[in-house]
Design a protein around this motif. Structure first.
Motif, PDB file in Angstrom:
ATOM      1  N   THR A  15       5.337 -10.938  -1.657  1.00  0.00           N
ATOM      2  CA  THR A  15       5.027 -10.620  -0.261  1.00  0.00           C
ATOM      3  C   THR A  15       4.112  -9.409  -0.183  1.00  0.00           C
ATOM      4  O   THR A  15       4.349  -8.390  -0.827  1.00  0.00           O
ATOM      5  N   ASP A  16       3.058  -9.537   0.627  1.00  0.00           N
ATOM      6  CA  ASP A  16       2.168  -8.403   0.862  1.00  0.00           C
ATOM      7  C   ASP A  16       2.473  -7.831   2.251  1.00  0.00           C
ATOM      8  O   ASP A  16       3.347  -8.317   2.965  1.00  0.00           O
ATOM      9  N   ALA A  17       1.749  -6.777   2.612  1.00  0.00           N
ATOM     10  CA  ALA A  17       2.025  -6.107   3.884  1.00  0.00           C
ATOM     11  C   ALA A  17       1.802  -7.015   5.089  1.00  0.00           C
ATOM     12  O   ALA A  17       2.561  -6.957   6.058  1.00  0.00           O
ATOM     13  N   ASP A  18       0.774  -7.861   5.045  1.00  0.00           N
ATOM     14  CA  ASP A  18       0.529  -8.762   6.170  1.00  0.00           C
ATOM     15  C   ASP A  18       1.696  -9.725   6.369  1.00  0.00           C
ATOM     16  O   ASP A  18       2.138  -9.963   7.493  1.00  0.00           O
ATOM     17  N   ALA A  19       2.210 -10.280   5.267  1.00  0.00           N
ATOM     18  CA  ALA A  19       3.338 -11.206   5.357  1.00  0.00           C
ATOM     19  C   ALA A  19       4.602 -10.480   5.822  1.00  0.00           C
ATOM     20  O   ALA A  19       5.400 -11.034   6.586  1.00  0.00           O
ATOM     21  N   LEU A  20       4.779  -9.231   5.385  1.00  0.00           N
ATOM     22  CA  LEU A  20       5.934  -8.459   5.848  1.00  0.00           C
ATOM     23  C   LEU A  20       5.828  -8.192   7.345  1.00  0.00           C
ATOM     24  O   LEU A  20       6.798  -8.376   8.080  1.00  0.00           O
ATOM     25  N   ARG A  21       4.655  -7.789   7.804  1.00  0.00           N
ATOM     26  CA  ARG A  21       4.481  -7.547   9.246  1.00  0.00           C
ATOM     27  C   ARG A  21       4.779  -8.816  10.053  1.00  0.00           C
ATOM     28  O   ARG A  21       5.417  -8.763  11.107  1.00  0.00           O
ATOM     29  N   GLU A  22       4.319  -9.951   9.559  1.00  0.00           N
ATOM     30  CA  GLU A  22       4.563 -11.219  10.246  1.00  0.00           C
ATOM     31  C   GLU A  22       6.061 -11.521  10.288  1.00  0.00           C
ATOM     32  O   GLU A  22       6.597 -11.923  11.318  1.00  0.00           O
ATOM     33  N   ALA A  23       6.767 -11.297   9.174  1.00  0.00           N
ATOM     34  CA  ALA A  23       8.208 -11.562   9.117  1.00  0.00           C
ATOM     35  C   ALA A  23       8.993 -10.609  10.025  1.00  0.00           C
ATOM     36  O   ALA A  23      10.062 -10.972  10.531  1.00  0.00           O
ATOM     37  N   MET A  24       8.482  -9.402  10.237  1.00  0.00           N
ATOM     38  CA  MET A  24       9.168  -8.417  11.083  1.00  0.00           C
ATOM     39  C   MET A  24       8.987  -8.675  12.576  1.00  0.00           C
ATOM     40  O   MET A  24       9.750  -8.140  13.381  1.00  0.00           O
ATOM     41  N   GLU A  25       7.983  -9.466  12.957  1.00  0.00           N
ATOM     42  CA  GLU A  25       7.704  -9.697  14.374  1.00  0.00           C
ATOM     43  C   GLU A  25       8.957 -10.132  15.116  1.00  0.00           C
ATOM     44  O   GLU A  25       9.664 -11.039  14.691  1.00  0.00           O
ATOM     45  N   GLY A  26       9.223  -9.451  16.221  1.00  0.00           N
ATOM     46  CA  GLY A  26      10.380  -9.778  17.053  1.00  0.00           C
ATOM     47  C   GLY A  26      11.685  -9.176  16.553  1.00  0.00           C
ATOM     48  O   GLY A  26      12.722  -9.382  17.178  1.00  0.00           O
ATOM     49  N   HIS A  27      11.659  -8.455  15.423  1.00  0.00           N
ATOM     50  CA  HIS A  27      12.883  -7.888  14.854  1.00  0.00           C
ATOM     51  C   HIS A  27      12.881  -6.361  14.787  1.00  0.00           C
ATOM     52  O   HIS A  27      13.836  -5.766  14.328  1.00  0.00           O
ATOM     53  N   VAL A  28      11.797  -5.722  15.230  1.00  0.00           N
ATOM     54  CA  VAL A  28      11.678  -4.263  15.123  1.00  0.00           C
ATOM     55  C   VAL A  28      12.379  -3.592  16.303  1.00  0.00           C
ATOM     56  O   VAL A  28      12.027  -3.821  17.456  1.00  0.00           O
ATOM     57  N   LEU A  29      13.357  -2.766  15.987  1.00  0.00           N
ATOM     58  CA  LEU A  29      14.083  -1.996  17.006  1.00  0.00           C
ATOM     59  C   LEU A  29      13.399  -0.665  17.288  1.00  0.00           C
ATOM     60  O   LEU A  29      13.429  -0.164  18.402  1.00  0.00           O
ATOM     61  N   ALA A  30      12.811  -0.065  16.249  1.00  0.00           N
ATOM     62  CA  ALA A  30      12.140   1.230  16.364  1.00  0.00           C
ATOM     63  C   ALA A  30      11.244   1.419  15.142  1.00  0.00           C
ATOM     64  O   ALA A  30      11.465   0.786  14.103  1.00  0.00           O
ATOM     65  N   ASP A  31      10.251   2.278  15.280  1.00  0.00           N
ATOM     66  CA  ASP A  31       9.391   2.587  14.144  1.00  0.00           C
ATOM     67  C   ASP A  31       8.929   4.029  14.246  1.00  0.00           C
ATOM     68  O   ASP A  31       8.955   4.628  15.320  1.00  0.00           O
ATOM     69  N   ALA A  32       8.521   4.567  13.109  1.00  0.00           N
ATOM     70  CA  ALA A  32       8.015   5.937  13.046  1.00  0.00           C
ATOM     71  C   ALA A  32       6.980   6.020  11.931  1.00  0.00           C
ATOM     72  O   ALA A  32       7.038   5.252  10.962  1.00  0.00           O
ATOM     73  N   THR A  33       6.052   6.952  12.060  1.00  0.00           N
ATOM     74  CA  THR A  33       4.965   7.087  11.088  1.00  0.00           C
ATOM     75  C   THR A  33       4.813   8.546  10.655  1.00  0.00           C
ATOM     76  O   THR A  33       4.952   9.465  11.459  1.00  0.00           O
ATOM     77  N   LEU A  34       4.518   8.722   9.381  1.00  0.00           N
ATOM     78  CA  LEU A  34       4.177  10.007   8.787  1.00  0.00           C
ATOM     79  C   LEU A  34       2.812   9.840   8.134  1.00  0.00           C
ATOM     80  O   LEU A  34       2.587   8.863   7.418  1.00  0.00           O
ATOM     81  N   GLU A  35       1.892  10.776   8.395  1.00  0.00           N
ATOM     82  CA  GLU A  35       0.562  10.693   7.794  1.00  0.00           C
ATOM     83  C   GLU A  35       0.324  11.873   6.867  1.00  0.00           C
ATOM     84  O   GLU A  35       0.798  12.980   7.121  1.00  0.00           O
ATOM     85  N   GLY A  36      -0.400  11.596   5.795  1.00  0.00           N
ATOM     86  CA  GLY A  36      -0.808  12.635   4.864  1.00  0.00           C
ATOM     87  C   GLY A  36      -2.220  12.336   4.399  1.00  0.00           C
ATOM     88  O   GLY A  36      -2.715  11.223   4.576  1.00  0.00           O
ATOM     89  N   THR A  37      -2.873  13.325   3.820  1.00  0.00           N
ATOM     90  CA  THR A  37      -4.254  13.129   3.375  1.00  0.00           C
ATOM     91  C   THR A  37      -4.353  13.343   1.868  1.00  0.00           C
ATOM     92  O   THR A  37      -3.502  13.973   1.243  1.00  0.00           O
ATOM     93  N   ASP A  38      -5.442  12.810   1.307  1.00  0.00           N
ATOM     94  CA  ASP A  38      -5.783  13.047  -0.097  1.00  0.00           C
ATOM     95  C   ASP A  38      -7.278  12.884  -0.222  1.00  0.00           C
ATOM     96  O   ASP A  38      -7.903  12.171   0.548  1.00  0.00           O
ATOM     97  N   ALA A  39      -7.843  13.560  -1.205  1.00  0.00           N
ATOM     98  CA  ALA A  39      -9.289  13.508  -1.448  1.00  0.00           C
ATOM     99  C   ALA A  39      -9.529  13.297  -2.922  1.00  0.00           C
ATOM    100  O   ALA A  39      -8.692  13.654  -3.757  1.00  0.00           O
ATOM    101  N   PRO A  40     -10.689  12.713  -3.271  1.00  0.00           N
ATOM    102  CA  PRO A  40     -10.979  12.489  -4.696  1.00  0.00           C
ATOM    103  C   PRO A  40     -11.163  13.809  -5.445  1.00  0.00           C
ATOM    104  O   PRO A  40     -11.404  14.837  -4.881  1.00  0.00           O
TER     105      PRO A  40
END
Length: 150
Positions: free
Chosen positions: A125-150
């Motif tokens: 399973t890749d991320a697209d398939a996981l997102r599709e499987a989660m549709e209609g089942h998400v109660l809540a979500d949260a995001t954390l962002e970080g950066t990186d450089a070469p």
């Protein structure tokens, strides 16, 4: 009701991700803290990706895809050996693949999803398939962002 939150003791939201978590360094996942999981959650899912990869890679690059994480986990430790199911990242491997920006500083998103169900998916399973499987089942979500450089 508490709000679902995702944080890391290794870096703050919008801050630089320490080199050790990079693909060409130790390539271990950073520690993550999850709070405010809804009581109705049966499982958690997590997707770590790089939306800035669209230019050099032609797509959002998926670094970590994992689901059926216990909603009671609270802390995902550094270099975690999960008691959950991991999918295939865009490096072609199952599990975590750290930041590896090819051209400039990139922003990486770690997103956690509280689900009302467990998911029956295989490690291909890749991320697209996981997102599709989660549709209609998400109660809540949260995001954390970080950066990186070469």
């Amino acid at each position: 009701m508490a709000t679902l939150t995702l944080s890391s003791p290794a870096f703050g939201d919008g801050e630089r991700i320490p080199d050790r978590y990079g693909y060409h360094e130790e390539n271990v996942n950073p520690p993550l803290e999850i709070e405010g999981v809804p009581e109705a959650a049966k499982s958690l899912a997590l997707i770590a990706d790089d939306p800035d990869a669209v230019g050099p890679a032609g797509k959002v690059w998926d670094h970590w895809i994992i689901w059926n994480v216990s909603p009671e986990i609270g802390t995902i430790p550094e270099d975690w050996t999960p008691d959950a199911t991991e999918g295939t990242n865009d490096f072609g491997a199952v599990g975590y693949g750290g930041p590896s920006p090819p051209d400039r500083e990139h922003t990486y998103r770690f997103a956690v999803f509280a689900l009302e169900t467990a998911l029956e998916l295989g490690s291909e399973t890749d991320a697209d398939a996981l997102r599709e499987a989660m549709e209609g089942h998400v109660l809540a979500d949260a995001t954390l962002e970080g950066t990186d450089a070469p």
